[in-house]
Write a protein that holds these residues in place. Sequence first.
Motif, PDB file in Angstrom:
ATOM      1  N   GLU A 137      -0.119  -6.927 -30.672  1.00 12.93           N
ATOM      2  CA  GLU A 137       0.834  -7.091 -29.585  1.00 12.93           C
ATOM      3  C   GLU A 137       0.293  -6.337 -28.381  1.00 12.93           C
ATOM      4  O   GLU A 137      -0.124  -5.180 -28.499  1.00 12.93           O
ATOM      5  CB  GLU A 137       2.214  -6.566 -29.978  1.00 12.93           C
ATOM      6  CG  GLU A 137       2.889  -7.412 -31.040  1.00 12.93           C
ATOM      7  CD  GLU A 137       4.331  -7.011 -31.273  1.00 12.93           C
ATOM      8  OE1 GLU A 137       4.700  -5.875 -30.890  1.00 12.93           O
ATOM      9  OE2 GLU A 137       5.086  -7.826 -31.820  1.00 12.93           O
ATOM     10  N   GLU A 138       0.319  -6.988 -27.234  1.00 14.60           N
ATOM     11  CA  GLU A 138      -0.319  -6.446 -26.035  1.00 14.60           C
ATOM     12  C   GLU A 138       0.720  -6.156 -24.958  1.00 14.60           C
ATOM     13  O   GLU A 138       1.285  -7.081 -24.362  1.00 14.60           O
ATOM     14  CB  GLU A 138      -1.366  -7.438 -25.525  1.00 14.60           C
ATOM     15  CG  GLU A 138      -2.459  -7.714 -26.558  1.00 14.60           C
ATOM     16  CD  GLU A 138      -3.412  -8.823 -26.162  1.00 14.60           C
ATOM     17  OE1 GLU A 138      -4.527  -8.841 -26.697  1.00 14.60           O
ATOM     18  OE2 GLU A 138      -3.035  -9.665 -25.322  1.00 14.60           O
ATOM     19  N   PRO A 139       1.010  -4.866 -24.698  1.00 16.78           N
ATOM     20  CA  PRO A 139       1.955  -4.517 -23.628  1.00 16.78           C
ATOM     21  C   PRO A 139       1.374  -4.835 -22.260  1.00 16.78           C
ATOM     22  O   PRO A 139       0.154  -4.988 -22.099  1.00 16.78           O
ATOM     23  CB  PRO A 139       2.144  -3.012 -23.812  1.00 16.78           C
ATOM     24  CG  PRO A 139       0.871  -2.555 -24.448  1.00 16.78           C
ATOM     25  CD  PRO A 139       0.434  -3.683 -25.348  1.00 16.78           C
ATOM     26  N   LEU A 140       2.228  -4.920 -21.270  1.00 20.91           N
ATOM     27  CA  LEU A 140       1.789  -5.234 -19.917  1.00 20.91           C
ATOM     28  C   LEU A 140       1.212  -3.999 -19.228  1.00 20.91           C
ATOM     29  O   LEU A 140       1.694  -2.879 -19.418  1.00 20.91           O
ATOM     30  CB  LEU A 140       2.943  -5.784 -19.086  1.00 20.91           C
ATOM     31  CG  LEU A 140       3.499  -7.139 -19.529  1.00 20.91           C
ATOM     32  CD1 LEU A 140       4.724  -7.490 -18.704  1.00 20.91           C
ATOM     33  CD2 LEU A 140       2.450  -8.235 -19.430  1.00 20.91           C
ATOM     34  N   ILE A 141       0.193  -4.220 -18.413  1.00 19.14           N
ATOM     35  CA  ILE A 141      -0.366  -3.187 -17.551  1.00 19.14           C
ATOM     36  C   ILE A 141      -0.579  -3.776 -16.161  1.00 19.14           C
ATOM     37  O   ILE A 141      -0.690  -4.995 -15.997  1.00 19.14           O
ATOM     38  CB  ILE A 141      -1.718  -2.645 -18.081  1.00 19.14           C
ATOM     39  CG1 ILE A 141      -2.742  -3.783 -18.226  1.00 19.14           C
ATOM     40  CG2 ILE A 141      -1.531  -1.902 -19.398  1.00 19.14           C
ATOM     41  CD1 ILE A 141      -4.151  -3.299 -18.594  1.00 19.14           C
ATOM     42  N   PRO A 193       3.656   1.769 -10.631  1.00 22.92           N
ATOM     43  CA  PRO A 193       3.253   0.373 -10.876  1.00 22.92           C
ATOM     44  C   PRO A 193       4.225  -0.649 -10.292  1.00 22.92           C
ATOM     45  O   PRO A 193       3.800  -1.708  -9.814  1.00 22.92           O
ATOM     46  CB  PRO A 193       3.198   0.292 -12.407  1.00 22.92           C
ATOM     47  CG  PRO A 193       3.993   1.443 -12.898  1.00 22.92           C
ATOM     48  CD  PRO A 193       3.849   2.511 -11.879  1.00 22.92           C
ATOM     49  N   LEU A 194       5.526  -0.360 -10.309  1.00 23.91           N
ATOM     50  CA  LEU A 194       6.488  -1.312  -9.755  1.00 23.91           C
ATOM     51  C   LEU A 194       6.345  -1.426  -8.242  1.00 23.91           C
ATOM     52  O   LEU A 194       6.483  -2.521  -7.673  1.00 23.91           O
ATOM     53  CB  LEU A 194       7.911  -0.904 -10.127  1.00 23.91           C
ATOM     54  CG  LEU A 194       8.247  -0.908 -11.621  1.00 23.91           C
ATOM     55  CD1 LEU A 194       9.717  -0.568 -11.840  1.00 23.91           C
ATOM     56  CD2 LEU A 194       7.898  -2.233 -12.261  1.00 23.91           C
ATOM     57  N   GLN A 195       6.060  -0.313  -7.594  1.00 17.85           N
ATOM     58  CA  GLN A 195       5.829  -0.355  -6.146  1.00 17.85           C
ATOM     59  C   GLN A 195       4.589  -1.177  -5.811  1.00 17.85           C
ATOM     60  O   GLN A 195       4.579  -1.946  -4.846  1.00 17.85           O
ATOM     61  CB  GLN A 195       5.679   1.065  -5.592  1.00 17.85           C
ATOM     62  CG  GLN A 195       6.979   1.791  -5.350  1.00 17.85           C
ATOM     63  CD  GLN A 195       6.761   3.098  -4.607  1.00 17.85           C
ATOM     64  OE1 GLN A 195       5.786   3.806  -4.867  1.00 17.85           O
ATOM     65  NE2 GLN A 195       7.652   3.406  -3.691  1.00 17.85           N
ATOM     66  N   LEU A 196       3.563  -0.993  -6.605  1.00 19.73           N
ATOM     67  CA  LEU A 196       2.338  -1.762  -6.376  1.00 19.73           C
ATOM     68  C   LEU A 196       2.617  -3.263  -6.475  1.00 19.73           C
ATOM     69  O   LEU A 196       2.142  -4.053  -5.654  1.00 19.73           O
ATOM     70  CB  LEU A 196       1.260  -1.365  -7.385  1.00 19.73           C
ATOM     71  CG  LEU A 196       0.645   0.026  -7.237  1.00 19.73           C
ATOM     72  CD1 LEU A 196      -0.326   0.306  -8.374  1.00 19.73           C
ATOM     73  CD2 LEU A 196      -0.078   0.154  -5.893  1.00 19.73           C
ATOM     74  N   VAL A 237       3.102  -0.093 -17.563  1.00 18.07           N
ATOM     75  CA  VAL A 237       4.389  -0.248 -16.890  1.00 18.07           C
ATOM     76  C   VAL A 237       5.492   0.477 -17.640  1.00 18.07           C
ATOM     77  O   VAL A 237       6.545   0.776 -17.079  1.00 18.07           O
ATOM     78  CB  VAL A 237       4.755  -1.742 -16.705  1.00 18.07           C
ATOM     79  CG1 VAL A 237       3.728  -2.429 -15.842  1.00 18.07           C
ATOM     80  CG2 VAL A 237       4.892  -2.445 -18.043  1.00 18.07           C
ATOM     81  N   GLY A 238       5.269   0.751 -18.941  1.00 14.31           N
ATOM     82  CA  GLY A 238       6.233   1.510 -19.725  1.00 14.31           C
ATOM     83  C   GLY A 238       7.485   0.720 -20.033  1.00 14.31           C
ATOM     84  O   GLY A 238       7.655  -0.433 -19.640  1.00 14.31           O
ATOM     85  N   GLY A 239       8.414   1.385 -20.764  1.00 15.85           N
ATOM     86  CA  GLY A 239       9.680   0.744 -21.098  1.00 15.85           C
ATOM     87  C   GLY A 239       9.509  -0.380 -22.104  1.00 15.85           C
ATOM     88  O   GLY A 239       8.462  -0.539 -22.729  1.00 15.85           O
TER      89      GLY A 239
END
Length: 293
Positions: free
Chosen positions: A162-166, A178-181, A254-256
């Motif tokens: 499983e691959e989390p988002l980055i 990351p959200l601001q970017l 991105v976490g969470g």
Amino acid sequence: METSYIDSFVAIAECGSMAEASRRLNLTPTALAQRIHVLERDFSTRLIVRSGRTVRLTESGARLLARARQFQQEVRELHAATLGEGMVGGLRLGAISTAATGLLPPMLSALVERHPGVDAYIEVGVSRDLYHQVLHDKLDAAVMVAPPFAIPKSLTWRTLREEPLIVLAPRSLAGRDPLQLLAEMPLIRYDRRNWGGSPADQFLQQHGIQPKQRFELDALDGIVALVGCGLGVSLVPDWSRAAPLPPGVVGIAVGGESPKRRIGMLWPTQSPYGRAFEDLLAATGNGGDRRSA
């Protein structure tokens, strides 16, 4: 058992081109054309018609194709039955491009070690196409992104990772949120039309981010190159890479509970190679979630 002429006919039908089928089978176009000529002579009918660089099946050829695929399956089952589930020539495997350079090579090494007589053709493509090729018996198995729908009982699925988002960004932006970017920088979007790109699209929608899209493509290595040129940032799964990210690019988690891309192996539940696929995955440490429905 000599079945190469039927195999050649099926390859031409699937490729739609004599030249492409020649490359796949490692034959000269002349030798391939001779095989089709022999089949047409034996069946006393025209099977294909050339049109420039492409070919199309005649009505007789289309009828033969359906039976030829069934014949190929029966031949594979005969091999498996007589050789104790061993894998021999004619194995057809599919893989998405990231798996072809990341997950697949060690699996193929283990495959050759356990089944020295194997002769496999590797089809690299996008997950939705690979899925239908497995479903319609054009591939024996595929390493691909999990379908965004329930898998039918006729197919077996094994999750490999499983691959989390980055967020991929130029190294100069490594300290940024990351959200601001994603909200402020030009976005190099991972193609949302394909199954691998949908988790990133879901994430953006969940966080109400309307990105300033600059490019959209289905090639993670290409996205890395564009980010490295300073053309924007990207939201992608943290995929299995054959090499580290370039020095000028960083991956920011991105976490969470962000959506994840699931990569796994798919094959027909009634495949004569099913037990061998199970053993192969266990031998390579891929003993994860198994679903056949």
